[in-house]
Scaffold this motif. Sequence first.
Motif, PDB file in Angstrom:
ATOM      1  N   UNK A   1       5.133  13.039  -6.517  1.00 23.60           N
ATOM      2  CA  UNK A   1       6.410  12.725  -6.123  1.00 23.60           C
ATOM      3  C   UNK A   1       6.728  12.538  -5.148  1.00 23.60           C
ATOM      4  N   UNK A   2       7.626  11.581  -4.933  1.00 18.40           N
ATOM      5  CA  UNK A   2       8.072  11.106  -3.383  1.00 18.40           C
ATOM      6  C   UNK A   2       8.460  12.184  -2.515  1.00 18.40           C
ATOM      7  N   UNK A   3       7.523  11.818  -1.593  1.00 16.71           N
ATOM      8  CA  UNK A   3       8.630  12.885   0.179  1.00 16.71           C
ATOM      9  C   UNK A   3       9.371  11.951   0.642  1.00 16.71           C
ATOM     10  N   UNK A   4       9.107  10.865   0.842  1.00 11.48           N
ATOM     11  CA  UNK A   4      10.044   9.718   0.872  1.00 11.48           C
ATOM     12  C   UNK A   4      10.511   9.181   0.569  1.00 11.48           C
ATOM     13  N   UNK A   5      11.575   8.760   1.283  1.00 13.32           N
ATOM     14  CA  UNK A   5      12.450   7.363   0.431  1.00 13.32           C
ATOM     15  C   UNK A   5      12.326   5.980   0.479  1.00 13.32           C
ATOM     16  N   UNK A   6      11.764   5.225   0.060  1.00 11.20           N
ATOM     17  CA  UNK A   6      11.172   4.101  -0.067  1.00 11.20           C
ATOM     18  C   UNK A   6      12.767   2.605   0.404  1.00 11.20           C
ATOM     19  N   UNK A   7      13.269   2.079   1.049  1.00 13.49           N
ATOM     20  CA  UNK A   7      12.662   2.495   2.214  1.00 13.49           C
ATOM     21  C   UNK A   7      13.245   3.663   2.752  1.00 13.49           C
TER      22      UNK A   7
ATOM     23  N   UNK B   1      21.767  -9.277   2.759  1.00 11.51           N
ATOM     24  CA  UNK B   1      19.999  -8.746   3.890  1.00 11.51           C
ATOM     25  C   UNK B   1      20.141  -7.082   4.885  1.00 11.51           C
ATOM     26  N   UNK B   2      20.701  -6.379   3.478  1.00 11.76           N
ATOM     27  CA  UNK B   2      20.459  -5.060   4.290  1.00 11.76           C
ATOM     28  C   UNK B   2      19.431  -4.360   3.344  1.00 11.76           C
ATOM     29  N   UNK B   3      18.163  -3.383   3.885  1.00  8.13           N
ATOM     30  CA  UNK B   3      17.104  -3.209   2.539  1.00  8.13           C
ATOM     31  C   UNK B   3      18.147  -1.385   3.325  1.00  8.13           C
ATOM     32  N   UNK B   4      18.120  -1.098   1.256  1.00  4.77           N
ATOM     33  CA  UNK B   4      19.539   0.517   1.863  1.00  4.77           C
ATOM     34  C   UNK B   4      18.571   1.463   1.361  1.00  4.77           C
ATOM     35  N   UNK B   5      18.288   2.639   2.639  1.00  2.00           N
ATOM     36  CA  UNK B   5      17.604   3.385   2.204  1.00  2.00           C
ATOM     37  C   UNK B   5      17.375   3.954   0.668  1.00  2.00           C
ATOM     38  N   UNK B   6      16.278   4.361   0.348  1.00  2.00           N
ATOM     39  CA  UNK B   6      16.014   4.119  -1.311  1.00  2.00           C
ATOM     40  C   UNK B   6      16.514   3.218  -1.969  1.00  2.00           C
ATOM     41  N   UNK B   7      16.338   2.241  -1.663  1.00  2.00           N
ATOM     42  CA  UNK B   7      17.040   1.161  -2.460  1.00  2.00           C
ATOM     43  C   UNK B   7      15.622   1.309  -3.277  1.00  2.00           C
ATOM     44  N   UNK B   8      14.641   1.446  -3.263  1.00  2.00           N
ATOM     45  CA  UNK B   8      13.358   1.089  -4.071  1.00  2.00           C
ATOM     46  C   UNK B   8      12.890   2.522  -4.523  1.00  2.00           C
ATOM     47  N   UNK B   9      12.593   3.497  -4.118  1.00  2.00           N
ATOM     48  CA  UNK B   9      12.229   4.422  -4.714  1.00  2.00           C
ATOM     49  C   UNK B   9      13.007   5.938  -3.691  1.00  2.00           C
TER      50      UNK B   9
ATOM     51  N   UNK C   1      -4.925   5.526 -12.951  1.00  2.00           N
ATOM     52  CA  UNK C   1      -5.638   4.825 -12.657  1.00  2.00           C
ATOM     53  C   UNK C   1      -5.686   4.742 -10.726  1.00  2.00           C
ATOM     54  N   UNK C   2      -6.226   5.023 -10.235  1.00  2.00           N
ATOM     55  CA  UNK C   2      -5.316   4.684  -8.373  1.00  2.00           C
ATOM     56  C   UNK C   2      -5.498   2.843  -7.968  1.00  2.00           C
ATOM     57  N   UNK C   3      -4.802   2.160  -8.465  1.00  2.00           N
ATOM     58  CA  UNK C   3      -5.087   0.718  -8.106  1.00  2.00           C
ATOM     59  C   UNK C   3      -4.370   1.094  -6.618  1.00  2.00           C
ATOM     60  N   UNK C   4      -4.660  -0.276  -6.686  1.00  2.00           N
ATOM     61  CA  UNK C   4      -4.802  -0.810  -4.302  1.00  2.00           C
ATOM     62  C   UNK C   4      -3.165  -0.648  -4.463  1.00  2.00           C
ATOM     63  N   UNK C   5      -2.359  -1.212  -5.391  1.00  2.00           N
ATOM     64  CA  UNK C   5      -0.160  -0.833  -4.729  1.00  2.00           C
ATOM     65  C   UNK C   5       0.136   0.770  -4.991  1.00  2.00           C
ATOM     66  N   UNK C   6      -0.635   1.147  -6.037  1.00  2.00           N
ATOM     67  CA  UNK C   6      -0.940   2.852  -5.944  1.00  2.00           C
ATOM     68  C   UNK C   6      -0.994   3.283  -4.814  1.00  2.00           C
ATOM     69  N   UNK C   7      -2.378   2.862  -4.954  1.00  2.00           N
ATOM     70  CA  UNK C   7      -2.944   3.978  -2.645  1.00  2.00           C
ATOM     71  C   UNK C   7      -2.082   3.411  -1.600  1.00  2.00           C
ATOM     72  N   UNK C   8      -1.653   2.008  -1.994  1.00  2.00           N
ATOM     73  CA  UNK C   8      -0.931   2.055  -0.912  1.00  2.00           C
ATOM     74  C   UNK C   8       0.583   2.529  -0.945  1.00  2.00           C
ATOM     75  N   UNK C   9       1.236   2.960  -2.011  1.00  2.00           N
ATOM     76  CA  UNK C   9       1.896   3.495  -2.038  1.00  2.00           C
ATOM     77  C   UNK C   9       1.735   5.365  -1.938  1.00  2.00           C
ATOM     78  N   UNK C  10       1.095   5.833  -1.742  1.00  2.00           N
ATOM     79  CA  UNK C  10       0.512   7.204  -0.931  1.00  2.00           C
ATOM     80  C   UNK C  10       0.656   6.735  -0.155  1.00  2.00           C
ATOM     81  N   UNK C  11      -0.005   6.081   0.414  1.00  2.00           N
ATOM     82  CA  UNK C  11      -0.380   6.297   2.189  1.00  2.00           C
ATOM     83  C   UNK C  11       1.409   6.086   2.368  1.00  2.00           C
TER      84      UNK C  11
END
Length: 400
Positions: A38-44, A138-146, A158-168
Amino acid sequence: MISESEARAKILEAVRPLPSRKMPVLHAQNRFAAADYFARLPLPAFDNSAMDGYAVVASNCKKGARLRVAGEQPAGVDRKLRVLNGETVRIFTGAPIPDGADAVVMQEDVTREGDPTSQTYGAAGEIIVNVEVAPGDFVRRRGCDLGEGQKILSAGDRITAAISALLVSQGVDDVAIGGEARAAIISTGDELARPRTKLQPGQIYDSNSILLHGLLNRAGAEIASTERCSDNPDSLRKAFQTAAKNEIVVVTGGVSVGEHDLVQQTLRDLGVKIEIWRVAIKPGKPFVFGRLDNALVFGLPGNPVSAFVTFLQFVRPAILKMMGAQDLGLQRISARLTVDLNNDGDRAHYFRGKFDGGSFTPIGRQESHALFGLSQSNALLRLASGENRKSGDLVQVELW
Ligand code: AMP
Ligand code: MG
């Protein structure tokens, strides 16, 4: 002879998922998650600029407005700036939005006043805004992605390249993954010559070993050993005994019941109960499955296309389940068939062909030895016994 689905069910029932462990995200790529994340941090993680430009208060920024540049906010630090009425702050992509500001004007949409040769050009002086500005531009709001707490990964994915990036991106360093299946390859046949040697009359190169190597790799298994055996009970027995230290043993050739087919008898001599012999699948009928100690033993026909199809339909799902995967099947996609195809036989028939993004066309000779046709194909079309299809029909094909 049993049906394909019975065979698969029987095999999967014999599979025990391997114990999970934690691994650095980098090494976990391509493996399967063993827990939900689960997300620990919002994105952005904070409101930030989507562009290089000027942070403004939209309500005080009509087209034509003249604003004093009060400071500069680069990416990487938060200078805790504030935008007051009649002012703006020079800002860059990814930089935190200063207090008070609620929009960014792209630098292409302003006229800068001041000395273009000056070091502070763009970060001092004044700008004239040449566009209409609305709050949020042109403002990327906190948490708008995740959003915090949102599920980002399910056990078995499966831990894909994109999912590994998300984990990091979440600050996850180590991730729980399913175990790694180790596989031994045994190719059998008196006619087999080792690649890089000179062929004698009647010999062929052992191409199945490398075929299986590639397929096992793609499935995510670790290849522990590759052994080439003549049709000789002693060498076969030794090869099986060594191979059985792994979770998976894949043997090709010699699985039938001719005088030179010694796989089944050798396995029986080693105490293996043959749990599957012959499956209603074409190509690939002479397929064998049994257990030797803790190893699952898959006996695939020697013909390359049969080995290929039975690997994908029986061995691959077993490996995936062992490694903790949720989805055990190949990717399926709808395709328009370009020719009439019939299956008048009593077994499910897997046609090899080319999926070009929209349609499926069978390729080459549809015989179990036809390696060239297989090499040119990228999809399988399964027709059940008695199933007939016309050109133009929509069918489901499997991609590998
Ligand atoms: P078998 O299953 O042993 O009856 O072999 C069936 C066919 O597959 C024969 O034409 C073999 O020569 C061929 N074959 C068996 N093993 C291999 C291999 N490792 N590489 C390429 N062809 C093979
Ligand atoms: Mg043989």
